[in-house]
Write an enzyme that holds these catalytic residues in place. Structure first.
Site, short mmCIF file in Angstrom:
data_model
loop_
_atom_site.label_atom_id
_atom_site.label_comp_id
_atom_site.label_asym_id
_atom_site.label_seq_id
_atom_site.Cartn_x
_atom_site.Cartn_y
_atom_site.Cartn_z
N ASP A 17 -38.47 -3.14 50.16
CA ASP A 17 -38.01 -4.53 50.10
C ASP A 17 -39.18 -5.51 50.34
O ASP A 17 -40.14 -5.17 51.02
CB ASP A 17 -36.91 -4.74 51.15
CG ASP A 17 -36.09 -5.99 50.88
OD1 ASP A 17 -36.16 -6.53 49.77
OD2 ASP A 17 -35.36 -6.41 51.80
N GLY A 18 -39.05 -6.71 49.79
CA GLY A 18 -40.01 -7.78 50.09
C GLY A 18 -40.93 -8.16 48.94
O GLY A 18 -41.85 -8.95 49.14
N TRP A 22 -43.34 -11.49 48.98
CA TRP A 22 -44.78 -11.27 48.78
C TRP A 22 -45.30 -12.26 47.72
O TRP A 22 -46.34 -12.89 47.90
CB TRP A 22 -45.01 -9.83 48.34
CG TRP A 22 -46.44 -9.41 48.18
CD1 TRP A 22 -47.23 -8.83 49.13
CD2 TRP A 22 -47.25 -9.51 46.99
NE1 TRP A 22 -48.49 -8.57 48.62
CE2 TRP A 22 -48.52 -8.99 47.31
CE3 TRP A 22 -47.03 -10.00 45.70
CZ2 TRP A 22 -49.56 -8.92 46.38
CZ3 TRP A 22 -48.06 -9.95 44.78
CH2 TRP A 22 -49.31 -9.41 45.12
N HIS A 34 -42.87 -7.91 41.90
CA HIS A 34 -42.34 -6.61 41.45
C HIS A 34 -43.46 -5.75 40.86
O HIS A 34 -43.49 -4.53 41.04
CB HIS A 34 -41.21 -6.81 40.45
CG HIS A 34 -39.98 -7.38 41.08
ND1 HIS A 34 -39.39 -6.83 42.19
CD2 HIS A 34 -39.23 -8.47 40.77
CE1 HIS A 34 -38.32 -7.54 42.53
NE2 HIS A 34 -38.21 -8.55 41.68
N GLU A 64 -26.08 -3.45 43.41
CA GLU A 64 -25.88 -4.89 43.67
C GLU A 64 -26.99 -5.74 43.05
O GLU A 64 -26.82 -6.95 42.87
CB GLU A 64 -25.82 -5.16 45.18
CG GLU A 64 -24.55 -4.68 45.85
CD GLU A 64 -24.40 -3.16 45.89
OE1 GLU A 64 -25.44 -2.47 46.06
OE2 GLU A 64 -23.28 -2.66 45.73
N ASN A 65 -28.11 -5.12 42.72
CA ASN A 65 -29.23 -5.91 42.16
C ASN A 65 -28.93 -6.43 40.75
O ASN A 65 -29.65 -7.30 40.25
CB ASN A 65 -30.53 -5.10 42.16
CG ASN A 65 -31.12 -4.88 43.55
OD1 ASN A 65 -31.73 -3.86 43.83
ND2 ASN A 65 -30.95 -5.86 44.43
N SER A 189 -28.17 -1.85 53.13
CA SER A 189 -27.92 -2.37 51.78
C SER A 189 -27.41 -1.28 50.82
O SER A 189 -27.93 -1.10 49.72
CB SER A 189 -29.18 -3.04 51.21
OG SER A 189 -29.62 -4.07 52.04
#
Ligand code: IPE
Ligand code: IPE
Ligand code: MG
Length: 235
Positions: A17-18, A22, A34, A64-65, A189
Site C-alpha cells: 500500500d501507499g 508516494w 503505481h 474493491e479496487n 482490507s
C-alpha cells in the site's frame, strides 16, 4: 486437534500500500506511484528469496479496487501485464513458481492470459512460490468455497475446516506467518481473512515503493520478537 506450524517463517504476505501517497508527496500523478510500486516488486522478491523464504504473497489488486477511476485501473492492469512480460524469464531462471490467487474470470482476457502464462511456465519451479493476489478478495474467496461445498450433496451437511481450506484459492499454500502492510494502515482490507487467523501482523509507515531490503530486515526482526501462542499458555 489442529496443529500449528512452528515459529520458523515460511510464508510472508505483503499488503503493498501507499503508491498513491508516494506519488502525491512527489507531486506526481498516481500512475507514477503505481509504476514505482511495480518496479519495487523484484527487489522485494529477491530479498525474500535470498533469506530462504518458501512462500511470498503480494496483494496487488483487490476486488474493491474496481471502485477506482477507470484510468487508474487501466494503469494497474497494464503494469501487471508489462511486469509479467518483463520479469517472467528471469523469475523462471531463478526457479520461482508463480501462482495467482483471486478471481481470474473477472479479468480482461489479456490480463488473464498473461497470468496464466506465468503460472504455466513456472509450474515446476521449486525455490520459492510467489503468490500474486490480483482481483483478490477474502470474502469472495470464502463465498466461492461455500458455493462449491453447498453444491456437493455429499458434503453440504457436514462441512469442516479442511474442506473449506481445500476450496480456497490458497489450497496447498500454508497460512501466512507474517502479514506486512506498508503505508501505515492497520487493517487487512479483505486480504486473506480466513488464512490470517493466527498470522503475526506488522505495519510500517514506509510507502510501498520505498520498502527495501532494510525494511524487510526490520519486519523480520519484529517477527522474531513475537511469541506465537495459538490460544495456549506457552509458545
Ligand atoms: C496500493 O497503493 C496499490 C493498490 C491498492 C492497487 P494505493 O494506490 O492504495 O496507494 P494509496 O493508499 O492511495 O497511497
Ligand atoms: C489494499 O490497499 C489493497 C492492495 C494493496 C492491493 P487499499 O489501498 O485498496 O486499501 P484501503 O482502501 O486503504 O483499505
Ligand atoms: Mg491504498
Amino acid at each position: 486437534m489442529k496443529t500449528f506450524p512452528s515459529k520458523n517463517i515460511r510464508h510472508v504476505a505483503v499488503i503493498m500500500d501507499g503508491n498513491g501517497r508516494w506519488a502525491n508527496e512527489k507531486k506526481m500523478p498516481r500512475s507514477a506511484g503505481h509504476r514505482a510500486g511495480a518496479s519495487n516488486v523484484r527487489r522485494v522478491v529477491d530479498k525474500f528469496k535470498n533469506i530462504g523464504l518458501k512462500y511470498l504473497t503480494l496483494y496487488a489488486f483487490s476486488t474493491e479496487n474496481w471502485a477506482r477511476p477507470e484510468h487508474e485501473i487501466d494503469t494497474i492492469m497494464e503494469l501487471l501485464v508489462s511486469t509479467a512480460n518483463n520479469q517472467l524469464a528471469d523469475l523462471d531462471e531463478s526457479n520461482i513458481k508463480i501462482v495467482h490467487i483471486g478471481d481470474k474470470m473477472g479479468l480482461d482476457p489479456k490480463v488473464k492470459r498473461s497470468i496464466e502464462t506465468c503460472e504455466d511456465i513456472t509450474r515446476d519451479n521449486t525455490e520459492m512460490t510467489l503468490c500474486i493476489a490480483f482481483n483478490y478478495g477474502g470474502r469472495a474467496e470464502l463465498l466461492n468455497a461455500i458455493k462449491i461445498l453447498l453444491s456437493d450433496p455429499n458434503i453440504k451437511d457436514h462441512p469442516d475446516e479442511e474442506l473449506i481450506e481445500k476450496h480456497l484459492y490458497t489450497h496447498n499454500i500454508p497460512d501466512p506467518d507474517l502479514i506486512i502492510r506498508t503505508a501505515g494502515e492497520m487493517r487487512l482490507s479483505n486480504f486473506l481473512i480466513w488464512q490470517s487467523a493466527y498470522s503475526e501482523y506488522y505495519s510500517t509507515e514506509t510507502l510501498w515503493p520505498d520498502f527495501d531490503e532494510h525494511e524487510i530486515e526490520l519486519a523480520l526482526h519484529a517477527y522474531k520478537l513475537r511469541t506465537r501462542k495459538y490460544g495456549t499458555i506457552s509458545e
